[in-house]
Scaffold this motif. Structure first.
Motif, PDB file in Angstrom:
ATOM      1  N   SER A   1      53.983   9.413  -5.709  1.00 39.18           N
ATOM      2  CA  SER A   1      55.406   9.374  -5.358  1.00 39.18           C
ATOM      3  C   SER A   1      56.193  10.456  -6.080  1.00 39.18           C
ATOM      4  CB  SER A   1      55.987   8.000  -5.700  1.00 39.18           C
ATOM      5  OG  SER A   1      55.914   7.757  -7.104  1.00 39.18           O
TER       6      SER A   1
ATOM      7  N   ASN B  39      56.884   6.901  12.610  1.00 41.25           N
ATOM      8  CA  ASN B  39      57.635   6.919  11.343  1.00 41.25           C
ATOM      9  C   ASN B  39      57.335   8.169  10.517  1.00 41.25           C
ATOM     10  OD1 ASN B  39      59.479   6.009   9.435  1.00 41.25           O
ATOM     11  ND2 ASN B  39      57.970   4.784   8.330  1.00 41.25           N
TER      12      ASN B  39
ATOM     13  N   GLN C 216      60.317  11.791   5.851  1.00 41.42           N
ATOM     14  CA  GLN C 216      61.098  10.640   5.417  1.00 41.42           C
ATOM     15  C   GLN C 216      62.583  10.985   5.497  1.00 41.42           C
ATOM     16  OE1 GLN C 216      61.339   9.169   1.134  1.00 41.42           O
ATOM     17  NE2 GLN C 216      60.072   7.588   2.063  1.00 41.42           N
TER      18      GLN C 216
ATOM     19  N   GLY D 277      66.556   6.492   5.092  1.00 40.99           N
ATOM     20  CA  GLY D 277      66.133   5.103   5.009  1.00 40.99           C
ATOM     21  C   GLY D 277      64.624   4.974   4.963  1.00 40.99           C
ATOM     22  N   LYS D 278      64.148   3.717   5.013  1.00 40.64           N
ATOM     23  CA  LYS D 278      62.713   3.492   4.983  1.00 40.64           C
ATOM     24  C   LYS D 278      62.040   3.985   6.260  1.00 40.64           C
ATOM     25  CE  LYS D 278      62.665  -0.452   1.823  1.00 40.64           C
ATOM     26  NZ  LYS D 278      62.263  -1.869   1.627  1.00 40.64           N
ATOM     27  N   ARG D 279      62.760   3.897   7.351  1.00 39.41           N
ATOM     28  CA  ARG D 279      62.222   4.375   8.627  1.00 39.41           C
ATOM     29  C   ARG D 279      63.052   5.552   9.102  1.00 39.41           C
ATOM     30  NH1 ARG D 279      58.746   3.123  12.365  1.00 39.41           N
ATOM     31  NH2 ARG D 279      59.117   3.791  14.501  1.00 39.41           N
TER      32      ARG D 279
END
Length: 371
Positions: free
Chosen positions: A210, A262, A276, A279-281
Motif C-alpha cells: 500500500s 473497478n 483508483q 472512493g473505494k470504487r
C-alpha cells in the motif's frame, strides 16, 4: 590455456547487454505478476544468472569453425562413451611421479587434468543458483545438471544443430559426468552460501504494497499491452465501418471495462495495478475525465491529422495544424519528464480526474508467494 577460456568469456560479456535488453520485458512481467514488485537483490541475481549461462554456453561452443562447411573431425568417432576415460588421458600425459610429491604441482599445468577441473567448475554456479535462488531439492538439481550437460554435448556433436556440416567437438560421456558433478558440488556449496546471504523466501516478508509507488516503467508496460490489444479492436471496428471507431474503442476499452472491473484493463491486470478514484470504487465520471483528456482529446488530435493530411485544405493550414500538434506533443513530453523526475507532481489528466494507480496485491497473494 587461460587465453582459450578468456576468449569466450569476453564475447559473453560483450553480448550480455543485448541479451539483458531482450530478457528485461519477460523479467518485468514475471516479477510483477509473481511478486507484485521488483526486488533489486532478486533482479541482480537473475541478471547474474543470465550472464553465467551465457558464459557457460560460449565456453562450450566457442571458438567456432571458420566456415559452416567445416572439415569432419580427425577422430574415428564423434562420440566417446567410455566412462572415466579422462583418467587414462591424465596418466598418459602427466609428468607426475607418485614417488616424488614435488612433482604433484605439474598437474596444475597439464591439459588433461585442467580439462576435468574446468568441466566440474563450469556447472558449480548452476548448482548454486538452483539451490539458493530457485530452491530446488537435490534430485531436481541432479536431473537439471545432467540435462544441462546433455544439452551442451548434443549442441557440440550436432554442429550447432546442423548449422555446421560436421561436429567440431565430440560427444564425451566424461563431460556429462564431470558437468553433473559440478552441479551437485554447487548444490552442496549453496548450503553454506544460503547461511550467509539473505533468504530468497524471506525477501517479501515485510513489504508494504500500500505504501509502494507505481513506477512509470510499470505503467508503461501496462500501456503497451493495453494498446497491443486495443489496436486490433480499433482495426475491427474500422473494417465494419462502425461510426467513430476510435471514440468507440476508447469508450469500450478504457472506460466501460475499467468501470466494470473497478479500475482494471488487461494490461493493468497483468502487471497487478489498477486505477483508483476518490472512493473505494472508481466512478464512470472519473474515467471519462481521465481518458477523455488523454485519448479523446490528445489522441483525437493525432487521429484528426490523418484526414487533414489528405484533405483539400491549403498547405498553409496543414502546416499550421502540424506545428500545433508538434507543440502540443513537446509540451506533453516536457510535462511527462517533469512528473518522472519529480514524484510529487501528477500527470495533468490524473490531477483533473482525481485518479491514480495503486498496486493490486493482498495478503492471500503474499502468503501464496512466500509458501
Amino acid at each position: 590455456m587461460l587465453t582459450f577460456y578468456l576468449f569466450p568469456i569476453s564475447y559473453a560479456i560483450a553480448t550480455f547487454p543485448i541479451a539483458a535488453v531482450l530478457f528485461t520485458l519477460p523479467f518485468l512481467l514475471f516479477q510483477y505478476r509473481k511478486h507484485g514488485y521488483i526486488n533489486k537483490y532478486r533482479a541482480f541475481l537473475l541478471y547474474l544468472f543470465l550472464l553465467y549461462m551465457m558464459n557457460a554456453l560460449y565456453l562450450v561452443i566457442l571458438p567456432l569453425p571458420a566456415s559452416i562447411h567445416n572439415e569432419p573431425p580427425q577422430a574415428a568417432s564423434y562420440v566417446q562413451l567410455v566412462p572415466f576415460h579422462f583418467v587414462l588421458d591424465i596418466l598418459k600425459e602427466t609428468a607426475v611421479d607418485p614417488q616424488q610429491p614435488a612433482t604433484y604441482l605439474h598437474l596444475l599445468k597439464e591439459r588433461a587434468f585442467l580439462q576435468v577441473v574446468f568441466n566440474v567448475l563450469l556447472t558449480v554456479p548452476f548448482g548454486i543458483f538452483l539451490r539458493y535462488y530457485f530452491r530446488v531439492r537435490w534430485a531436481a538439481c541432479l536431473l537439471l545438471s545432467f540435462s544441462l550437460a546433455l544439452f551442451f554435448e548434443i549442441t557440440q556433436v550436432t554442429g550447432l544443430y546442423g548449422i555446421y556440416d560436421y561436429p567440431y567437438r565430440l560427444f564425451d560421456i566424461d563431460d556429462l559426468l564431470t558437468n553433473t558433478t559440478g552441479g551437485m558440488a554447487g548444490f552442496v556449496a549453496a548450503a553454506w552460501i544460503s547461511a550467509v546471504l539473505p533468504r530468497m523466501d524471506k525477501l517479501d516478508e515485510h513489504v508494504d504494497f500500500s505504501a509502494k509507488r507505481v513506477t512509470y516503467t510499470r505503467r508503461g508496460l501496462a500501456f503497451m499491452m493495453d494498446w497491443f490489444l486495443a489496436l486490433p479492436l480499433l482495426t475491427f471496428l474500422t473494417a465494419l465501418d462502425f461510426p467513430y471507431p476510435f471514440v468507440s474503442m476508447v469508450l469500450v476499452y478504457f472506460m466501460v471495462i475499467p468501470y466494470a472491473t473497478n479500475g482494471f484493463t488487461a494490461g493493468k491486470w497483468i502487471v497487478r495495478i489498477r486505477l483508483q478514484g476518490k472512493g473505494k470504487r472508481i466512478r464512470l465520471s472519473e474515467l471519462l475525465i481521465r481518458y477523455g483528456l488523454l485519448y479523446l482529446l490528445l489522441g483525437g488530435l493525432h487521429v484528426l491529422m490523418l484526414p487533414i493530411g489528405s484533405s483539400s485544405l491549403p498547405n498553409v493550414a496543414k502546416a499550421l495544424c502540424t506545428v500545433g500538434l508538434f507543440v502540443t506533443d513537446m509540451t506533453l513530453g516536457i510535462h511527462l519528464l517533469r512528473c518522472v523526475f519529480n514524484r510529487s507532481r501528477r500527470l495533468f489528466y490524473e490531477a483533473k480526474s482525481g485518479t491514480r494507480h495503486v498496486i493490486h496485491w493482498d495478503e492471500e497473494n503474499k502468503s501464496r508467494v512466500q509458501a
